[in-house]
Design a protein around this motif. Structure first.
Motif, PDB file in Angstrom:
ATOM      1  N   MET A   8       0.960  -0.880  -0.446  1.00  0.00           N
ATOM      2  CA  MET A   8      -0.429  -0.177   0.188  1.00  0.00           C
ATOM      3  C   MET A   8       0.842   1.414   0.097  1.00  0.00           C
ATOM      4  SD  MET A   8      -3.374  -1.419   2.470  1.00  0.00           S
ATOM      5  CE  MET A   8      -3.680   0.229   3.264  1.00  0.00           C
ATOM      6  N   SER A   9       1.550   0.533   0.603  1.00  0.00           N
ATOM      7  CA  SER A   9       2.933   2.316   0.587  1.00  0.00           C
ATOM      8  C   SER A   9       3.519   2.462  -0.955  1.00  0.00           C
ATOM      9  CB  SER A   9       3.734   2.587   1.577  1.00  0.00           C
ATOM     10  OG  SER A   9       4.462   1.133   1.744  1.00  0.00           O
ATOM     11  N   LEU A  10       4.128   1.140  -1.230  1.00  0.00           N
ATOM     12  CA  LEU A  10       4.323   1.771  -2.610  1.00  0.00           C
ATOM     13  C   LEU A  10       3.977   1.852  -4.036  1.00  0.00           C
ATOM     14  CD1 LEU A  10       6.902  -1.238  -1.857  1.00  0.00           C
ATOM     15  CD2 LEU A  10       7.506   0.777  -2.012  1.00  0.00           C
ATOM     16  N   ASN A  11       2.546   1.986  -3.435  1.00  0.00           N
ATOM     17  CA  ASN A  11       1.322   2.306  -4.647  1.00  0.00           C
ATOM     18  C   ASN A  11       1.325   3.174  -5.221  1.00  0.00           C
ATOM     19  OD1 ASN A  11      -0.504   0.959  -6.817  1.00  0.00           O
ATOM     20  ND2 ASN A  11      -2.530   1.103  -5.542  1.00  0.00           N
ATOM     21  N   PRO A  12       1.137   4.405  -4.250  1.00  0.00           N
ATOM     22  CA  PRO A  12       1.278   5.576  -4.762  1.00  0.00           C
ATOM     23  C   PRO A  12       2.427   6.130  -5.712  1.00  0.00           C
ATOM     24  CG  PRO A  12       0.275   5.577  -2.343  1.00  0.00           C
ATOM     25  CD  PRO A  12       1.238   4.230  -3.351  1.00  0.00           C
ATOM     26  N   GLY A  13       3.330   6.160  -5.246  1.00  0.00           N
ATOM     27  CA  GLY A  13       4.720   6.154  -6.045  1.00  0.00           C
ATOM     28  C   GLY A  13       4.653   5.863  -7.226  1.00  0.00           C
ATOM     29  N   ARG A  14       4.786   4.138  -7.862  1.00  0.00           N
ATOM     30  CA  ARG A  14       4.661   3.717  -9.086  1.00  0.00           C
ATOM     31  C   ARG A  14       3.191   4.315  -9.685  1.00  0.00           C
ATOM     32  NH1 ARG A  14       3.833  -2.666  -8.163  1.00  0.00           N
ATOM     33  NH2 ARG A  14       6.113  -1.750  -7.062  1.00  0.00           N
ATOM     34  N   VAL A  15       2.124   4.751  -9.092  1.00  0.00           N
ATOM     35  CA  VAL A  15       1.173   5.527  -9.698  1.00  0.00           C
ATOM     36  C   VAL A  15       1.302   6.550 -10.362  1.00  0.00           C
ATOM     37  CG1 VAL A  15      -1.189   6.051  -9.849  1.00  0.00           C
ATOM     38  CG2 VAL A  15      -1.031   4.065  -9.083  1.00  0.00           C
ATOM     39  N   GLN A  16       2.285   7.635  -9.408  1.00  0.00           N
ATOM     40  CA  GLN A  16       2.787   8.605 -10.422  1.00  0.00           C
ATOM     41  C   GLN A  16       4.172   9.129 -10.802  1.00  0.00           C
ATOM     42  OE1 GLN A  16       3.659  11.290  -6.414  1.00  0.00           O
ATOM     43  NE2 GLN A  16       4.606  12.926  -7.934  1.00  0.00           N
ATOM     44  N   GLN A  17       4.593   8.079 -10.801  1.00  0.00           N
ATOM     45  CA  GLN A  17       5.697   7.385 -12.064  1.00  0.00           C
ATOM     46  C   GLN A  17       5.523   6.860 -12.923  1.00  0.00           C
ATOM     47  OE1 GLN A  17       8.031   4.479 -10.915  1.00  0.00           O
ATOM     48  NE2 GLN A  17       9.626   5.091 -12.492  1.00  0.00           N
ATOM     49  N   GLN A  18       3.698   6.354 -13.446  1.00  0.00           N
ATOM     50  CA  GLN A  18       3.091   6.050 -14.124  1.00  0.00           C
ATOM     51  C   GLN A  18       2.469   6.851 -14.913  1.00  0.00           C
ATOM     52  OE1 GLN A  18       0.755   2.436 -14.200  1.00  0.00           O
ATOM     53  NE2 GLN A  18       2.164   0.692 -13.128  1.00  0.00           N
ATOM     54  N   ALA A  19       2.248   8.228 -14.523  1.00  0.00           N
ATOM     55  CA  ALA A  19       1.899   9.249 -14.678  1.00  0.00           C
ATOM     56  C   ALA A  19       2.747  10.146 -15.231  1.00  0.00           C
ATOM     57  CB  ALA A  19       0.856  10.309 -13.699  1.00  0.00           C
ATOM     58  N   SER A  20       3.810   9.956 -14.540  1.00  0.00           N
ATOM     59  CA  SER A  20       4.733  11.674 -15.338  1.00  0.00           C
ATOM     60  C   SER A  20       4.916   9.865 -16.403  1.00  0.00           C
ATOM     61  CB  SER A  20       5.605  11.054 -14.122  1.00  0.00           C
ATOM     62  OG  SER A  20       5.168  11.724 -13.029  1.00  0.00           O
ATOM     63  N   LEU A  21       5.366   9.104 -16.430  1.00  0.00           N
ATOM     64  CA  LEU A  21       6.204   8.514 -17.850  1.00  0.00           C
ATOM     65  C   LEU A  21       4.994   9.033 -18.949  1.00  0.00           C
ATOM     66  CD1 LEU A  21       7.534   5.841 -16.464  1.00  0.00           C
ATOM     67  CD2 LEU A  21       8.323   7.793 -17.401  1.00  0.00           C
ATOM     68  N   SER A  22       3.336   9.026 -18.140  1.00  0.00           N
ATOM     69  CA  SER A  22       2.636   9.059 -19.323  1.00  0.00           C
ATOM     70  C   SER A  22       2.517  10.525 -20.579  1.00  0.00           C
ATOM     71  CB  SER A  22       0.742   8.754 -18.680  1.00  0.00           C
ATOM     72  OG  SER A  22      -0.347   9.336 -19.831  1.00  0.00           O
ATOM     73  N   VAL A  23       2.166  11.654 -18.922  1.00  0.00           N
ATOM     74  CA  VAL A  23       3.014  12.909 -19.686  1.00  0.00           C
ATOM     75  C   VAL A  23       4.201  13.113 -20.483  1.00  0.00           C
ATOM     76  CG1 VAL A  23       3.229  15.078 -19.004  1.00  0.00           C
ATOM     77  CG2 VAL A  23       1.143  13.762 -17.745  1.00  0.00           C
ATOM     78  N   MET A  24       5.043  12.633 -19.892  1.00  0.00           N
ATOM     79  CA  MET A  24       6.035  12.401 -20.773  1.00  0.00           C
ATOM     80  C   MET A  24       5.747  12.377 -22.371  1.00  0.00           C
ATOM     81  SD  MET A  24       9.234  14.016 -20.589  1.00  0.00           S
ATOM     82  CE  MET A  24       9.721  13.590 -19.010  1.00  0.00           C
ATOM     83  N   LYS A  25       5.583  11.000 -22.817  1.00  0.00           N
ATOM     84  CA  LYS A  25       4.830  10.440 -23.591  1.00  0.00           C
ATOM     85  C   LYS A  25       4.017  11.254 -24.499  1.00  0.00           C
ATOM     86  CE  LYS A  25       6.223   5.752 -22.981  1.00  0.00           C
ATOM     87  NZ  LYS A  25       4.967   4.158 -22.373  1.00  0.00           N
ATOM     88  N   MET A  26       3.469  11.419 -23.731  1.00  0.00           N
ATOM     89  CA  MET A  26       2.278  12.951 -24.764  1.00  0.00           C
ATOM     90  C   MET A  26       3.423  14.099 -24.827  1.00  0.00           C
ATOM     91  SD  MET A  26      -1.087  12.802 -22.997  1.00  0.00           S
ATOM     92  CE  MET A  26      -1.268  14.663 -21.937  1.00  0.00           C
ATOM     93  N   ALA A  27       4.211  14.604 -24.010  1.00  0.00           N
ATOM     94  CA  ALA A  27       4.946  15.596 -24.955  1.00  0.00           C
ATOM     95  C   ALA A  27       5.406  15.446 -25.309  1.00  0.00           C
ATOM     96  CB  ALA A  27       5.690  16.487 -23.635  1.00  0.00           C
ATOM     97  N   LEU A  28       6.219  14.295 -25.400  1.00  0.00           N
ATOM     98  CA  LEU A  28       7.199  14.545 -26.312  1.00  0.00           C
ATOM     99  C   LEU A  28       6.332  13.959 -28.132  1.00  0.00           C
ATOM    100  CD1 LEU A  28       9.870  12.586 -27.604  1.00  0.00           C
ATOM    101  CD2 LEU A  28       9.664  11.028 -26.600  1.00  0.00           C
ATOM    102  N   GLY A  29       5.450  13.302 -28.172  1.00  0.00           N
ATOM    103  CA  GLY A  29       4.627  12.934 -29.520  1.00  0.00           C
ATOM    104  C   GLY A  29       4.539  14.814 -29.781  1.00  0.00           C
ATOM    105  N   ASN A  30       4.020  15.531 -29.082  1.00  0.00           N
ATOM    106  CA  ASN A  30       3.226  16.596 -29.594  1.00  0.00           C
ATOM    107  C   ASN A  30       4.791  17.938 -30.171  1.00  0.00           C
ATOM    108  OD1 ASN A  30       0.811  16.835 -28.757  1.00  0.00           O
ATOM    109  ND2 ASN A  30       1.223  17.459 -26.830  1.00  0.00           N
ATOM    110  N   ALA A  31       6.122  17.824 -29.313  1.00  0.00           N
ATOM    111  CA  ALA A  31       7.657  17.762 -29.992  1.00  0.00           C
ATOM    112  C   ALA A  31       7.879  17.182 -31.025  1.00  0.00           C
ATOM    113  CB  ALA A  31       8.399  18.084 -28.711  1.00  0.00           C
ATOM    114  N   LYS A  32       7.555  16.324 -30.809  1.00  0.00           N
ATOM    115  CA  LYS A  32       7.145  14.998 -32.569  1.00  0.00           C
ATOM    116  C   LYS A  32       7.140  16.177 -33.629  1.00  0.00           C
ATOM    117  CE  LYS A  32       8.689  10.883 -35.052  1.00  0.00           C
ATOM    118  NZ  LYS A  32       8.232   9.305 -34.589  1.00  0.00           N
ATOM    119  N   GLN A  33       6.011  16.160 -33.386  1.00  0.00           N
ATOM    120  CA  GLN A  33       4.388  16.794 -34.432  1.00  0.00           C
ATOM    121  C   GLN A  33       5.376  17.670 -35.014  1.00  0.00           C
ATOM    122  OE1 GLN A  33       0.814  16.306 -32.654  1.00  0.00           O
ATOM    123  NE2 GLN A  33       0.493  14.070 -33.186  1.00  0.00           N
TER     124      GLN A  33
END
Length: 66
Positions: A8-33
């Protein structure tokens, strides 16, 4: 510390990390376009016209000293 509490203590950190990666992928896609759009604009346009649009104040006046 038991496994359930640790999970339970590790799960929020993992969710935050996955959200950050998702935002980073979207930004990378926008920059590529945007990069592809600029590259297409440059290849389809006159380079001199692009330079004039980027710096319209250059080349209009000449300072002379006699």
């Amino acid at each position: 510390m038991d496994i359930a509490l640790m999970s339970m203590s590790l799960n929020p950190g993992r969710v935050q990390q996955q959200a950050s990666l998702s935002v980073m992928k979207m930004a990378l896609g926008n920059a590529k376009q945007q990069g592809e759009a600029v590259q297409e604009l440059i290849s389809n346009s006159n380079v001199k016209a692009l330079q004039q649009a980027a710096q319209p104040h250059l080349g209009r006046n000449i300072d002379l000293k006699l």
